[in-house]
Motif scaffolding. Structure first.
Motif, PDB file in Angstrom:
ATOM      1  N   LEU A 155       9.985  -3.593   9.155  1.00 17.34           N
ATOM      2  CA  LEU A 155       9.755  -5.038   9.281  1.00 17.34           C
ATOM      3  C   LEU A 155       8.781  -5.544   8.226  1.00 17.34           C
ATOM      4  CD1 LEU A 155       9.636  -5.468  13.146  1.00 17.34           C
ATOM      5  CD2 LEU A 155      11.296  -6.491  11.578  1.00 17.34           C
ATOM      6  N   ARG A 156       7.772  -4.741   7.937  1.00 17.32           N
ATOM      7  CA  ARG A 156       6.797  -5.142   6.910  1.00 17.32           C
ATOM      8  C   ARG A 156       7.489  -5.267   5.561  1.00 17.32           C
ATOM      9  NH1 ARG A 156       2.940  -0.689   4.896  1.00 17.32           N
ATOM     10  NH2 ARG A 156       4.936  -0.188   3.960  1.00 17.32           N
ATOM     11  N   ASP A 157       8.285  -4.270   5.194  1.00 19.46           N
ATOM     12  CA  ASP A 157       8.963  -4.310   3.908  1.00 19.46           C
ATOM     13  C   ASP A 157      10.006  -5.423   3.853  1.00 19.46           C
ATOM     14  OD1 ASP A 157       7.354  -2.144   3.409  1.00 19.46           O
ATOM     15  OD2 ASP A 157       8.956  -0.870   2.647  1.00 19.46           O
ATOM     16  N   ILE A 158      10.719  -5.651   4.957  1.00 16.44           N
ATOM     17  CA  ILE A 158      11.672  -6.762   5.030  1.00 16.44           C
ATOM     18  C   ILE A 158      10.946  -8.080   4.801  1.00 16.44           C
ATOM     19  CG2 ILE A 158      13.076  -8.124   6.650  1.00 16.44           C
ATOM     20  CD1 ILE A 158      13.990  -5.430   7.855  1.00 16.44           C
ATOM     21  N   THR A 159       9.829  -8.257   5.485  1.00 16.39           N
ATOM     22  CA  THR A 159       9.062  -9.495   5.375  1.00 16.39           C
ATOM     23  C   THR A 159       8.604  -9.740   3.947  1.00 16.39           C
ATOM     24  OG1 THR A 159       8.325  -9.296   7.655  1.00 16.39           O
ATOM     25  CG2 THR A 159       7.020 -10.715   6.229  1.00 16.39           C
ATOM     26  N   TYR A 160       8.022  -8.735   3.313  1.00 17.22           N
ATOM     27  CA  TYR A 160       7.541  -8.904   1.944  1.00 17.22           C
ATOM     28  C   TYR A 160       8.675  -9.099   0.958  1.00 17.22           C
ATOM     29  CZ  TYR A 160       2.608  -8.213   2.862  1.00 17.22           C
ATOM     30  OH  TYR A 160       1.324  -8.397   3.286  1.00 17.22           O
ATOM     31  N   ALA A 161       9.764  -8.340   1.122  1.00 16.55           N
ATOM     32  CA  ALA A 161      10.892  -8.496   0.200  1.00 16.55           C
ATOM     33  C   ALA A 161      11.480  -9.901   0.288  1.00 16.55           C
ATOM     34  CB  ALA A 161      11.969  -7.453   0.494  1.00 16.55           C
ATOM     35  N   LEU A 196       0.814  -1.208   0.000  1.00 26.40           N
ATOM     36  CA  LEU A 196       0.000   0.000   0.000  1.00 26.40           C
ATOM     37  C   LEU A 196       0.850   1.262   0.000  1.00 26.40           C
ATOM     38  CD1 LEU A 196      -2.766  -1.138   2.496  1.00 26.40           C
ATOM     39  CD2 LEU A 196      -2.799  -1.276   0.006  1.00 26.40           C
ATOM     40  N   SER A 197       2.108   1.133  -0.345  1.00 32.28           N
ATOM     41  CA  SER A 197       3.016   2.263  -0.511  1.00 32.28           C
ATOM     42  C   SER A 197       4.218   1.751  -1.291  1.00 32.28           C
ATOM     43  CB  SER A 197       3.459   2.817   0.844  1.00 32.28           C
ATOM     44  OG  SER A 197       4.236   1.877   1.541  1.00 32.28           O
ATOM     45  N   GLU A 198       5.062   2.667  -1.695  1.00 28.67           N
ATOM     46  CA  GLU A 198       6.274   2.251  -2.389  1.00 28.67           C
ATOM     47  C   GLU A 198       7.191   1.509  -1.425  1.00 28.67           C
ATOM     48  OE1 GLU A 198       7.245   2.352  -5.657  1.00 28.67           O
ATOM     49  OE2 GLU A 198       5.126   2.822  -5.854  1.00 28.67           O
ATOM     50  N   PRO A 199       7.800   0.411  -1.864  1.00 28.99           N
ATOM     51  CA  PRO A 199       8.719  -0.312  -0.978  1.00 28.99           C
ATOM     52  C   PRO A 199       9.982   0.500  -0.716  1.00 28.99           C
ATOM     53  CG  PRO A 199       8.743  -1.267  -3.175  1.00 28.99           C
ATOM     54  CD  PRO A 199       7.679  -0.212  -3.173  1.00 28.99           C
ATOM     55  N   MET A 200      10.609   0.200   0.393  1.00 24.20           N
ATOM     56  CA  MET A 200      11.858   0.868   0.751  1.00 24.20           C
ATOM     57  C   MET A 200      12.948   0.462  -0.232  1.00 24.20           C
ATOM     58  SD  MET A 200      12.087   0.266   4.831  1.00 24.20           S
ATOM     59  CE  MET A 200      11.134   1.223   5.970  1.00 24.20           C
ATOM     60  N   PRO A 201      13.881   1.368  -0.517  1.00 24.82           N
ATOM     61  CA  PRO A 201      15.010   0.983  -1.373  1.00 24.82           C
ATOM     62  C   PRO A 201      15.924   0.002  -0.644  1.00 24.82           C
ATOM     63  CG  PRO A 201      15.192   3.285  -0.677  1.00 24.82           C
ATOM     64  CD  PRO A 201      13.890   2.772  -0.165  1.00 24.82           C
ATOM     65  N   PRO A 202      16.741  -0.743  -1.382  1.00 26.53           N
ATOM     66  CA  PRO A 202      17.585  -1.770  -0.760  1.00 26.53           C
ATOM     67  C   PRO A 202      18.459  -1.286   0.386  1.00 26.53           C
ATOM     68  CG  PRO A 202      17.608  -2.026  -3.133  1.00 26.53           C
ATOM     69  CD  PRO A 202      16.858  -0.751  -2.848  1.00 26.53           C
ATOM     70  N   ALA A 203      19.070  -0.124   0.260  1.00 27.36           N
ATOM     71  CA  ALA A 203      19.947   0.370   1.334  1.00 27.36           C
ATOM     72  C   ALA A 203      19.158   0.654   2.608  1.00 27.36           C
ATOM     73  CB  ALA A 203      20.680   1.624   0.876  1.00 27.36           C
ATOM     74  N   THR A 204      17.927   1.125   2.468  1.00 27.34           N
ATOM     75  CA  THR A 204      17.076   1.389   3.630  1.00 27.34           C
ATOM     76  C   THR A 204      16.633   0.077   4.264  1.00 27.34           C
ATOM     77  OG1 THR A 204      16.325   3.413   2.557  1.00 27.34           O
ATOM     78  CG2 THR A 204      15.034   2.635   4.429  1.00 27.34           C
ATOM     79  N   LEU A 205      16.329  -0.911   3.433  1.00 26.74           N
ATOM     80  CA  LEU A 205      15.981  -2.238   3.959  1.00 26.74           C
ATOM     81  C   LEU A 205      17.165  -2.843   4.702  1.00 26.74           C
ATOM     82  CD1 LEU A 205      13.953  -3.684   0.968  1.00 26.74           C
ATOM     83  CD2 LEU A 205      13.074  -3.252   3.267  1.00 26.74           C
ATOM     84  N   GLN A 206      18.367  -2.633   4.177  1.00 31.34           N
ATOM     85  CA  GLN A 206      19.561  -3.136   4.845  1.00 31.34           C
ATOM     86  C   GLN A 206      19.704  -2.502   6.224  1.00 31.34           C
ATOM     87  OE1 GLN A 206      23.262  -2.599   2.699  1.00 31.34           O
ATOM     88  NE2 GLN A 206      24.426  -2.692   4.595  1.00 31.34           N
TER      89      GLN A 206
END
Length: 141
Positions: free
Chosen positions: A109-115, A6-16
């Motif tokens: 955590l949500r974006d980590i989980t989905y990625a 429901l929003s743009e996913p975080m970029p890889p560096a932010t997920l890291q």
């Protein structure tokens, strides 16, 4: 993936960074639990190894080319399950919170989980370094 988030996913560096913060949080909680005798040192080390793999997964996406470059199916499933269980538990713990840092932690955590779920369980692709990330890191070095 943004359709599910429901929003743009975080970029890889932010997920890291979010994965590194969660690993640090878990490490501190595990140390306290080991010191209190509630958790064995082996279990705490196993959990840290799982989150080390998760952090490395997102490092790969951010352009890191160190090994490992892939994980076995069992490892991928464990990584995804751990992130999903953490997200579910944090939803319960932080329910009703109005603090911005709690919202940010849940979004991470949500974006980590989905990625992890989409990439590791539903795709045949391992995280490949983004070409533009690799070029930028090489130029900075």
């Amino acid at each position: 993936m943004s359709r599910y988030l429901l929003s743009e996913p975080m970029p890889p560096a932010t997920l890291q960074r979010a994965a590194e913060q969660e690993r640090a949080r878990r490490g501190a909680a595990s140390k306290a639990a080991v010191d209190a005798g509630r958790v064995s040192k082996e279990k705490a080390d196993y959990d840290d190894a799982i989150w080390s793999n998760i952090v490395h997964f997102f490092r790969r996406w951010s352009g890191d080319t160190r090994e490992p470059q892939g994980w076995s199916e069992a490892q991928r499933e464990i990584m995804s399950k751990s992130a999903r269980a953490t997200y579910k538990r944090m939803l319960e713990v932080l329910d009703g919170s109005t603090k911005q840092e709690d919202f940010d932690q849940l979004k991470g955590l949500r974006d980590i989980t989905y990625a992890l779920a989409f990439t590791l369980l539903y795709c045949n692709f391992y995280p490949k370094p983004c070409p533009h990330c690799v070029g930028r890191k090489a130029a900075a070095a």
